[in-house]
Design an enzyme around this catalytic site. Structure first.
Site, short mmCIF file in Angstrom:
data_model
loop_
_atom_site.label_atom_id
_atom_site.label_comp_id
_atom_site.label_asym_id
_atom_site.label_seq_id
_atom_site.Cartn_x
_atom_site.Cartn_y
_atom_site.Cartn_z
N TYR A 93 -4.69 3.04 -3.64
CA TYR A 93 -4.78 1.61 -3.30
C TYR A 93 -3.56 0.89 -3.88
CZ TYR A 93 -7.35 -2.85 -2.56
OH TYR A 93 -7.77 -4.10 -2.14
N CYS A 94 -2.85 0.17 -3.02
CA CYS A 94 -1.73 -0.68 -3.45
C CYS A 94 -0.67 0.17 -4.19
CB CYS A 94 -2.24 -1.83 -4.31
SG CYS A 94 -1.00 -3.09 -4.72
#
Length: 587
Positions: free
Chosen positions: A319-320
């Site tokens: 994520y990210c």
């Protein structure tokens, strides 16, 4: 004959005593704050440096034209206010002001004075922002810096942010006899003391009590991270487990806010064995951590899960920023002929090519790098409040000035909002790693250069990654713009599925099917650009989670009983403590 001028009645003795008391309490609060916080505080992140010399090269004709337009439309506002003409409405300013949620209360329209104030603000704002395009002699990056700073200035100067130009604040002040301003002062001083803007009622949530409650155990830990294994919720599970790497700039429980929003709980209910990495907030013990350490942690966690469950492959989710390092991890495994350890990789709003990375790229100049160095020089790590302030600046209207108005001027109580509570739960960062991330990736874009980065002594090349990848982007993402996330498709060589989800960096990801919100777009035809993808895309209402589940399920490796090592603490890795663990609670 003109009406006689009437003099407002003098305040009563009781009213004078009340207002005197309000001012006295305000002074006492400020004195107590100054005495308690002498020498404390955290500096705000600097705005990007401005290319002021370029102002001299603006086109005089365009500036003159803009000045004529400004005068004409400004005159129209005054004429409308005096009832002479409807020119301002014809120009569309009134409609624009009505559509701006800062000014959608009827008090802004019903009172001619405040109607003029809001329309004048909209007019001047448009001219200031439009004037950026009239400047010549500067490059695109300088223009984006100037546009960002101008927009920040325009948002800060909104009449809704000041008590005397906001009719709602004036009404509330008269109604409460100033108690709203006194309460707002308490809020402001409390925020100054903690060095961070408050968005949510901090007493409403507690990690492990009503957020991050999916049952599981910490089954492995290092000085850098803990590894959580969650309890199965089905009798059989897919053979290949899911290992999630959340961003180390935030707490992992954004994916486990509450049972109705939790991606983790939903995943285990779908028959997946789920593991989560919980990064430790940086302190002196890990201040020297680098990219090698974070990529090495991902490789190690993959091996721990494979060994524990006796499986060849895992499904990895990044994520990210953790997705960025997951890409580096895949490239490292490919270079070492170990790519088979990962059955698939899912990238949630993650970037690998930073050539179009959005406004965050504006914070990678020499001035910003020097400030980061100064802020972290003493302890070797960067206080997470700095990053929180930076992200707030990216959406200043929503994450700064909205709260200035509501909580400081109107004196409203903070709402109990779990997502905003998570947003304010900051995480410290190893200073050297943070600066290297900004310089090597955002500024110099080395990750997509063959051999541009060396990880643990091995040059990596994203163009050689063949791992199947599921790539999710948020249509309205201001942190990882969709056009930037799309660029992953230009580098990986394996089978790819790109999904464009409605909403932004958080709500576009945390969108459970039961909520029935937003939509997502898919396109099975080849596309070389995001625009081409969108043009031929098919829209599906609701959450993208089921689409991802079907894609992962096709690579599941069959099913196995949910027993033995599939139960946290029952295999070779004994339980250390209950989920969510200690690290997520470490300041």
């Amino acid at each position: 004959m003109a009406d006689p001028i009437t003099t407002p009645p003098l305040p009563t003795l009781e009213e004078m005593q009340h207002w005197t008391g309000v001012m006295g309490r305000a002074q006492q609060l400020m004195m107590e704050h100054l005495a308690h916080n002498a020498g404390k505080g955290i500096p705000l992140p600097p705005s990007p440096s401005l290319p002021w010399p370029g102002m001299a090269f603006a086109d005089p004709a365009r500036i003159a034209e803009a000045q004529v337009d400004l005068w004409t439309e400004g005159l129209g506002i005054w004429q409308r206010a005096l009832g002479v003409s409807a020119h301002a409405e014809a120009s569309g300013l009134a409609a624009k002001a009505d559509s701006d949620r800062r000014f959608n209360a009827p008090q802004w329209r019903d009172n001619p004075l405040f109607d003029m104030i809001r329309q004048s603000y909209i007019l001047v704002s448009e001219r200031l922002l439009g004037g950026v395009d009239a400047i010549e002699g500067i490059d695109d990056r300088q223009r984006e810096k100037l546009r960002f700073v101008t927009r920040a200035f325009v948002d800060a100067m909104s009449p809704s942010n000041f008590a005397l130009t906001n009719p709602l604040v004036l009404e509330k002040t008269l109604e409460t006899k100033g108690e709203n301003l006194l309460k707002g002062l308490e809020h402001m001083l409390a925020d100054l003391s903690r060095g961070q803007l408050t968005h949510s009622d901090s007493s409403a949530f507690e990690v492990g009590r009503n957020i991050a409650t999916t049952p599981g155990k910490v089954i492995y830990e290092t000085p850098l991270y803990q590894l959580i294994q969650y309890d199965p919720a089905t009798k059989t599970v897919q053979a290949n487990p899911v290992l999630i790497f959340p961003p180390w700039i935030n707490r992992f429980y954004i994916l486990d806010l509450n049972p109705k929003k939790s991606f983790i709980r939903w995943a285990v209910e779908q028959g997946l064995t789920v593991f989560m990495v919980s990064w430790k907030s940086a302190d002196e013990s890990i201040a020297d951590a680098t990219m090698d350490d974070y990529v090495g942690a991902q490789v190690e966690a993959i091996d721990v899960v494979r060994d524990l469950l006796d499986v060849e492959q895992v499904h990895a989710i990044g994520y990210c920023v953790a997705g960025t390092t997951l890409a580096a991890t895949l490239a490292l495994l490919e270079a070492r002929d170990q790519a088979g350890k990962v059955a698939s990789a899912t990238f949630l709003t993650a970037q690998v090519d930073f050539s179009e990375a959005g406004d965050l790229n504006l914070f990678t100049g020499d001035e910003q790098m020097e400030l980061i160095r100064q802020l972290s020089a003493e302890k070797g790590y960067l206080d997470g409040r700095y990053m929180a302030a930076t992200f707030n600046l990216l959406r200043g209207r929503d994450l700064i000035w909205n709260y200035v108005t509501n909580n400081y001027l109107l004196g409203e109580d903070y709402p109990p909002f779990d997502l905003l509570h998570w947003n304010g739960d900051t995480t410290n960062l190893p200073a050297g790693w943070h600066q290297a991330y900004l310089k090597d990736l955002y500024r110099d874009n080395k990750l997509v250069q063959p051999g541009g980065l060396v990880v643990d002594g091995t040059p990596i090349h994203l163009g050689k990654v063949k791992t199947p990848a599921y790539i999710q982007a948020g249509r309205e993402d201001h942190i990882a713009p969709p056009q930037s996330v799309w660029k992953i498709t230009h580098h990986f060589q394996g089978p790819l599925r790109f999904v464009l989800a409605g909403s932004g960096h958080i709500a576009g990801v945390v969108n459970p099917p039961e909520a029935g919100k937003y939509q997502y777009w898919t396109n099975d035809a080849p596309a070389t650009t995001l625009a081409e993808f969108i043009e031929g895309a098919r829209e599906t209402r609701g959450s993208w989670w089921p689409d991802w589940l079907a894609w992962v399920g096709a690579r599941s490796g069959g099913t196995v009983p949910a027993k033995g090592a599939r139960m946290p603490g029952k295999g070779r890795r004994k339980a250390i403590e209950d989920a969510p663990g200690r690290y997520v609670k470490t300041p």
